[in-house]
Design a protein around this motif. Structure first.
Motif, PDB file in Angstrom:
ATOM      1  N   ASP A 176     -31.342 -43.086  31.110  1.00  0.00           N
ATOM      2  CA  ASP A 176     -32.023 -43.124  30.361  1.00  0.00           C
ATOM      3  C   ASP A 176     -32.780 -42.999  29.311  1.00  0.00           C
ATOM      4  OD1 ASP A 176     -31.566 -45.901  32.045  1.00  0.00           O
ATOM      5  OD2 ASP A 176     -33.316 -44.235  33.727  1.00  0.00           O
ATOM      6  N   VAL A 177     -32.821 -41.328  28.899  1.00  0.00           N
ATOM      7  CA  VAL A 177     -33.916 -40.545  27.713  1.00  0.00           C
ATOM      8  C   VAL A 177     -33.624 -41.891  27.089  1.00  0.00           C
ATOM      9  CG1 VAL A 177     -33.249 -38.534  26.490  1.00  0.00           C
ATOM     10  CG2 VAL A 177     -32.716 -38.603  28.593  1.00  0.00           C
ATOM     11  N   PRO A 178     -34.755 -42.356  26.322  1.00  0.00           N
ATOM     12  CA  PRO A 178     -34.946 -42.831  24.855  1.00  0.00           C
ATOM     13  C   PRO A 178     -33.972 -42.393  23.661  1.00  0.00           C
ATOM     14  CG  PRO A 178     -37.300 -42.474  25.651  1.00  0.00           C
ATOM     15  CD  PRO A 178     -36.035 -40.953  26.605  1.00  0.00           C
ATOM     16  N   ASN A 179     -33.743 -43.098  22.693  1.00  0.00           N
ATOM     17  CA  ASN A 179     -32.998 -42.677  21.423  1.00  0.00           C
ATOM     18  C   ASN A 179     -33.407 -40.959  20.505  1.00  0.00           C
ATOM     19  OD1 ASN A 179     -30.417 -43.126  19.798  1.00  0.00           O
ATOM     20  ND2 ASN A 179     -31.995 -43.092  18.688  1.00  0.00           N
ATOM     21  N   ASP A 180     -35.133 -41.179  20.478  1.00  0.00           N
ATOM     22  CA  ASP A 180     -35.916 -40.379  19.484  1.00  0.00           C
ATOM     23  C   ASP A 180     -35.834 -38.828  20.177  1.00  0.00           C
ATOM     24  OD1 ASP A 180     -37.143 -41.344  20.989  1.00  0.00           O
ATOM     25  OD2 ASP A 180     -38.979 -41.514  19.685  1.00  0.00           O
ATOM     26  N   GLN A 181     -35.708 -39.031  21.368  1.00  0.00           N
ATOM     27  CA  GLN A 181     -36.244 -37.619  22.102  1.00  0.00           C
ATOM     28  C   GLN A 181     -34.664 -36.671  22.643  1.00  0.00           C
ATOM     29  OE1 GLN A 181     -38.060 -38.463  25.912  1.00  0.00           O
ATOM     30  NE2 GLN A 181     -38.064 -36.153  26.546  1.00  0.00           N
ATOM     31  N   TRP A 182     -34.305 -38.031  22.733  1.00  0.00           N
ATOM     32  CA  TRP A 182     -32.725 -37.701  22.876  1.00  0.00           C
ATOM     33  C   TRP A 182     -31.961 -36.550  21.547  1.00  0.00           C
ATOM     34  CZ3 TRP A 182     -28.140 -39.603  19.442  1.00  0.00           C
ATOM     35  CH2 TRP A 182     -26.995 -38.760  19.802  1.00  0.00           C
ATOM     36  N   PHE A 183     -32.290 -37.204  20.132  1.00  0.00           N
ATOM     37  CA  PHE A 183     -31.823 -37.246  18.963  1.00  0.00           C
ATOM     38  C   PHE A 183     -32.465 -35.704  18.783  1.00  0.00           C
ATOM     39  CE2 PHE A 183     -32.366 -35.462  14.926  1.00  0.00           C
ATOM     40  CZ  PHE A 183     -31.213 -35.674  14.068  1.00  0.00           C
ATOM     41  N   TYR A 184     -33.799 -35.569  19.068  1.00  0.00           N
ATOM     42  CA  TYR A 184     -34.709 -34.193  18.961  1.00  0.00           C
ATOM     43  C   TYR A 184     -34.050 -33.431  20.320  1.00  0.00           C
ATOM     44  CZ  TYR A 184     -37.974 -37.322  16.418  1.00  0.00           C
ATOM     45  OH  TYR A 184     -38.724 -38.766  15.306  1.00  0.00           O
ATOM     46  N   THR A 185     -33.976 -33.484  20.781  1.00  0.00           N
ATOM     47  CA  THR A 185     -33.815 -32.677  21.738  1.00  0.00           C
ATOM     48  C   THR A 185     -32.479 -32.176  21.863  1.00  0.00           C
ATOM     49  OG1 THR A 185     -35.343 -33.771  23.529  1.00  0.00           O
ATOM     50  CG2 THR A 185     -33.951 -31.663  24.358  1.00  0.00           C
ATOM     51  N   GLY A 186     -31.160 -32.608  21.788  1.00  0.00           N
ATOM     52  CA  GLY A 186     -30.478 -32.416  20.990  1.00  0.00           C
ATOM     53  C   GLY A 186     -29.492 -31.365  19.627  1.00  0.00           C
ATOM     54  N   LYS A 295     -29.058 -36.896  10.740  1.00  0.00           N
ATOM     55  CA  LYS A 295     -29.918 -37.768  11.362  1.00  0.00           C
ATOM     56  C   LYS A 295     -30.108 -38.774   9.948  1.00  0.00           C
ATOM     57  CE  LYS A 295     -33.740 -35.894   7.834  1.00  0.00           C
ATOM     58  NZ  LYS A 295     -34.609 -35.735   7.171  1.00  0.00           N
ATOM     59  N   ALA A 296     -28.919 -39.370   8.954  1.00  0.00           N
ATOM     60  CA  ALA A 296     -28.707 -40.592   8.715  1.00  0.00           C
ATOM     61  C   ALA A 296     -27.968 -40.861   9.934  1.00  0.00           C
ATOM     62  CB  ALA A 296     -28.122 -39.908   7.657  1.00  0.00           C
ATOM     63  N   ASN A 297     -26.899 -40.682  10.539  1.00  0.00           N
ATOM     64  CA  ASN A 297     -26.332 -40.827  11.406  1.00  0.00           C
ATOM     65  C   ASN A 297     -27.208 -41.784  11.831  1.00  0.00           C
ATOM     66  OD1 ASN A 297     -23.334 -41.688  12.020  1.00  0.00           O
ATOM     67  ND2 ASN A 297     -23.418 -40.604  13.332  1.00  0.00           N
ATOM     68  N   HIS A 298     -27.986 -41.365  12.702  1.00  0.00           N
ATOM     69  CA  HIS A 298     -28.922 -41.968  13.529  1.00  0.00           C
ATOM     70  C   HIS A 298     -30.269 -42.363  13.737  1.00  0.00           C
ATOM     71  CE1 HIS A 298     -25.721 -40.805  17.036  1.00  0.00           C
ATOM     72  NE2 HIS A 298     -26.107 -39.363  16.206  1.00  0.00           N
ATOM     73  N   SER A 299     -29.985 -42.617  11.959  1.00  0.00           N
ATOM     74  CA  SER A 299     -31.563 -43.754  11.295  1.00  0.00           C
ATOM     75  C   SER A 299     -32.790 -43.146  11.742  1.00  0.00           C
ATOM     76  CB  SER A 299     -31.199 -44.842  12.132  1.00  0.00           C
ATOM     77  OG  SER A 299     -30.247 -45.716  12.054  1.00  0.00           O
TER      78      SER A 299
END
Length: 353
Positions: A176-186, A295-299
């Protein structure tokens, strides 16, 4: 290294079975630090079995952990219970895992947590402590540090006693991790890899873990054929391998400068790394190029102009925090790093952010 690890979807259900043999008696509780995002989330909390004087403490994650917070939690536990806890269980992201590690250390070491910010200052082993990550990327589940913001610096308690005794890696907990948080932590994991693999501290041990973590990050953030389940599993293992890589080497410029952003502006570690790394093409050209593709790949749109309205004395605060992390700069730029990276250069980089 973490001595005991269990991995697999649904493995969180084995938590009670794993920790029960460590119980020291009726008056020696297990303390569960749980990310407050799960407050009222019975899907997770119903699987935490409380016995005797066990307790759940929900940890807010709006801000990075502070030494004052660690000291207060430690004091509260000491005053509430007649015996030392049987164990500290951290369930959450990097903030909660760092809180769990820090409190486990401070229960057996006198004084204030700010006195232990640095390398190998801890003298006594921590109480038994277990980590259960619910988001992937920080590497906090495997690292020998717990990052804390103190009264005058942001710096980890780095010691051989810091790592967890047991870790449960259940990819299902990240669903259930939100997409932006998933990206930043990844991206925290991705930056770990780049800084470790390009650093002067690199060795065969850290390289083997870093290369695997980088490969997994590419599959997760640049691939387009992964199922959600496969992505969760691969990123969880990337986080583990990335954390192992820096445990045997070091991070670099992005982490040093993000500590400055966090200390002054309260910017969380993952997004802070992203804000800084976006401007480090002079130092990590290939890594920054990959980062921009991801970044671009995940907007993903990063915050802009976070330093636009700062005054000179505020820049000086961030610069001093960043420069205090000497091993990070040496790893990035070599033993003569002070001749390469001046306060003026750091300020110019901050002014771009």
């Amino acid at each position: 290294m973490v001595s005991k690890i269990i991995f697999g979807r649904g493995s969180f259900n084995q938590l009670d079975e794993l920790i029960s043999p460590k119980r020291q008696g009726r008056n020696a509780p297990f303390i569960f630090f749980v990310d407050d995002v799960f407050k009222g989330n019975h899907w997770l909390t119903s699987r935490i079995r409380l016995s005797y004087k066990d307790k759940i403490i929900y940890i807010p994650t709006d801000e990075e952990p502070k030494t004052s917070q660690i000291d207060q939690l430690t004091e509260d536990i000491i005053l509430e219970y007649s015996e030392q806890p049987s164990g500290i269980i951290g369930i959450g992201g990097g903030i909660v895992l760092d809180v769990a590690k820090a409190v486990a250390l401070m229960l057996t070491n006198e004084g204030e947590s700010k006195d232990y910010q640095g390398w190998d200052l801890i003298k006594n082993p921590a109480v038994y402590h277990v980590g259960v990550p619910t988001i992937s990327g920080t590497g906090a589940e495997v690292s020998r540090t717990t990052i804390l913001t103190g009264p005058d610096k942001k710096l980890g308690i780095n010691s051989d006693y810091t790592p967890f005794d047991q870790v449960i890696l259940d990819p299902e907990l990240t669903k259930d991790v939100p997409n932006d948080q998933w990206f930043y932590t990844g991206m925290d994991c991705f930056v770990h890899c780049i800084e470790s693999l390009t650093g002067t501290y690199l060795n065969a041990f850290s390289q083997s873990y870093g290369e695997k973590a980088l490969q997994l990050c590419k599959e997760v953030f640049l691939g387009d054929h992964l199922s959600k389940e496969a992505s969760q599993e691969k990123l969880m293992m990337a986080s583990w391998h990335g954390g192992m890589s820096i445990a045997y080497s070091q991070v670099g410029i992005a982490h040093a400068m993000s500590y400055g952003l966090s200390y002054l502006l309260g910017i969380k570690h993952g997004i802070g790394n992203c804000i800084v790394f976006d401007h480090l093409d002079e130092y990590y050209p290939d890594g920054v190029d990959l980062f921009k593709q991801m970044k671009a790949n995940h907007s993903i749109e990063l915050p802009q102009d976070v330093c636009a309205d700062l005054e000179d004395y505020q820049f000086d605060i961030m610069i001093n925090v960043a420069l205090s992390l000497e091993p990070l700069w040496e790893n990035a730029l070599g033993k003569n790093w002070k001749q390469v990276m001046t306060p003026e250069k750091i300020k110019a980089l901050y002014q771009k952010m």
